[in-house]
Every structure is written in C-alpha cells, then in structure tokens.
Design an enzyme around this catalytic site. Sequence first.
Site, PDB file in Angstrom:
ATOM      1  N   ARG A  97      19.723  26.624  42.454  1.00 21.20           N
ATOM      2  CA  ARG A  97      19.415  28.052  42.459  1.00 21.20           C
ATOM      3  C   ARG A  97      18.390  28.410  43.533  1.00 21.20           C
ATOM      4  NH1 ARG A  97      20.681  26.023  37.691  1.00 21.20           N
ATOM      5  NH2 ARG A  97      21.811  27.263  36.145  1.00 21.20           N
ATOM      6  N   HIS A 122      24.454  27.337  43.981  1.00 19.07           N
ATOM      7  CA  HIS A 122      25.433  26.452  44.630  1.00 19.07           C
ATOM      8  C   HIS A 122      26.116  27.072  45.847  1.00 19.07           C
ATOM      9  CE1 HIS A 122      24.652  23.463  41.758  1.00 19.07           C
ATOM     10  NE2 HIS A 122      25.612  23.686  40.885  1.00 19.07           N
ATOM     11  N   HIS A 193      29.171  16.850  43.253  1.00 20.14           N
ATOM     12  CA  HIS A 193      29.034  17.404  41.904  1.00 20.14           C
ATOM     13  C   HIS A 193      30.070  16.833  40.930  1.00 20.14           C
ATOM     14  CE1 HIS A 193      28.224  20.462  38.807  1.00 20.14           C
ATOM     15  NE2 HIS A 193      27.136  20.782  39.492  1.00 20.14           N
ATOM     16  N   SER A 194      30.222  15.519  40.904  1.00 23.96           N
ATOM     17  CA  SER A 194      31.139  14.905  39.944  1.00 23.96           C
ATOM     18  C   SER A 194      30.481  14.753  38.581  1.00 23.96           C
ATOM     19  CB  SER A 194      31.602  13.532  40.438  1.00 23.96           C
ATOM     20  OG  SER A 194      32.575  13.664  41.448  1.00 23.96           O
ATOM     21  N   TYR A 195      31.305  14.886  37.553  1.00 20.32           N
ATOM     22  CA  TYR A 195      30.885  14.632  36.173  1.00 20.32           C
ATOM     23  C   TYR A 195      31.360  13.230  35.801  1.00 20.32           C
ATOM     24  CZ  TYR A 195      30.080  19.668  35.549  1.00 20.32           C
ATOM     25  OH  TYR A 195      29.633  20.961  35.650  1.00 20.32           O
ATOM     26  N   GLU A 313      23.238  15.078  40.397  1.00 23.50           N
ATOM     27  CA  GLU A 313      23.248  15.861  41.631  1.00 23.50           C
ATOM     28  C   GLU A 313      22.056  15.443  42.491  1.00 23.50           C
ATOM     29  OE1 GLU A 313      23.773  20.135  40.690  1.00 23.50           O
ATOM     30  OE2 GLU A 313      24.200  19.431  38.655  1.00 23.50           O
TER      31      GLU A 313
END
Length: 348
Positions: A97, A122, A193-195, A313
């Site tokens: 942010r 983002h 930004h992988s989970y 991240e």
Amino acid sequence: MSVLNSISQNNTSLIEKSFGNHPNGKEVLCYKLTSNNGMELEIINYGATLVSLKVPLKNSSKVDVVLGFDKISDYINSYELPSAPYIGALVGRYAGRINQAQFELNNQTISLTQNHNQHQLHGGFEGFSKAFWDVISVSSDSITLAYRSQNGEENYPGEVHTQVTYSLTEAMELHVEITAQSDQDTPLNLTQHSYFNLDGHSETIENLELLVNSKEVLETTNENIPTGNFISLHGHEFDFSKQKKCPTSIDSTFVLEKNNEAAALLFSKKNNLKMSVFTNQPGVHIYVGGNCFNQIKGKENRDYHSLSGICFETQNFPDAPNHAHFPNAIVKKGATYSHKTTFKFENI
C-alpha cells in the site's frame, strides 16, 4: 511456426501450450519447465504469473505447492473478486500500500491512481500483474520475461524496463530474479505473489508450521498502512522465532536482518517437506488467504478459501516513499533495481 514453438518441439523437457485468449484477443501462453530432479514449474506470460510448482516427495509422488487457475479467464475474473488475491502474479510497480496514493519526489507531489479506498495497492488498477510480458528466453529449466511500463502508467513517473527470470536448480530450488531500470527517478518495489501450501494446493494451511527470522514487524493503521513505527516481536502473537502453527489471519510486514539466514521457513508434517525463503530484500510481507468466495474454482476444480495458502511477499516496506527512515525505494534514473528471492525445498 514461432521460434518458441520450435524450441518447445526440440526440447522434450520444455512444453509450451495455449492458456486461452485474453478478451483483447491476445493469446496467453503457458510454459512448463522441468528440472532433472523432477521439479515442475508452469509460468504464463500474463502477469508473469506462476501457475503451478510441483515438488518431488520421498515417496516418489509430487505435490503442487501453489494456488492457481486452469484458464486465463479465471485469472482475469479473480481481479474482480471482493478482495483480489493476485494469485501467482508478479506485482508492481509498487507492492503493498501507498498511503493516500501519493508521495513526494524531487520536490513534487506525485498523485497515483486510487484502487484501494483512497490508497493504492499493488501498483494500481492494472499494474504489472495484469500486463502481457514478452518471453525473452526459455530453456528446459529457466524462463526470462520482460515488461516495459510506460511513463505515466498508474501516474508513476518514468518508463521502466523490467525482467524476471524464474529458474529451477538441482538443489530443489526456485530462483526468482528481478531487475529493472527507469529513465526517470521512480519508486519501485516488486514481489512474487504466490500462495504456498506444502500440504497441496487443495488443502488448508492450518496444519503447516512457520518460522520467521525477524525481531520486528511494521506497525500499521486499521487500514494496514504503516505508521512508521516498529513493533518488537518479543511476546507478540506473530513471534515465529520458534517453529509453530501457521497463523489463520495475518497481513504483516516483517523486518529482516541482513544476514545469510532464511527469511522464513514453512513445514509440512503430512508431506515431510520444508520450504526455506531467502531474499536480498529488507522485508517479507506474510499474508494468509487465497479466498475466491465460491465464485471461481481453483486448479482441478478446487475451492480456494481464506486459509488456502500463505504468501511470502519478499519486498521493500509498504509506503516506503512516505517514510524517510524506511529503506530507500526510489530507483534513480539509469540505476538498476535488483531483487533476488529463492524458495528452497527439502524432504525431511
């Protein structure tokens, strides 16, 4: 036949396939890379997005450890969800942010697009995660993609040329290396930004365990904007200096020490699998989520929910352009931004 299709047909370890067409008519391509140790990685050129990462286990099976979708329309539609998950995307120009969507640069106030209430998140409405990236080079175990962000995109100054290379190693590692240059001074903060879910992408993270090598976390407002203060993790609920269960709700930036330690480690007892995260960035923002609100199905027709995955991240601090004592996030004209992160997997 394209050059890349020729490469694909001449190298049995590399597969290129169509991932569907974007509404603008462009075809999205998916590249499958394989290392000699059996790791498999799938990347699409939309958002330089990581779709799948399969890791070999001791029992000779493989587990897909990241969330993803099976077709391009699901990635596009995911940005319209009540809380866009940015699943697998390369996020920029600025990850996290920026307060009030503005900052001072060279004695000028720069006002950005506001896509998160009155703030920016983002990179704005489009950002790097929705861009088409050019495939520069590709081999059986490595791919490099590039994106040119125009001057004024989301109101950021400068034309920025970015490259990201994803590569697999014999040591069961995924390397992510990002470089960028701008023709004007500009803030830049990119992240992958992988989970992750070491139990498998269709499971919950509730049974995973986490360790984070950090002594402080950023204090934030109720809108998750950094105040500029640091909070000690001693006795804090997010003190993961010792391995313990993953949190079920977290959206916080951890301050990293400058050493060779892993920033974070994730453990699966089910699969006897460990993932270590190494980075040259000053922070790691950890977030649990992936919720698709029963509106979009994940890979293999799975339902992703608020506990489906955990993001690491690796990045500079959110809102750093507005805090002089935070690590500098301004890339000077002609200088090179360099981001290196490694996800190392080990069978334990």
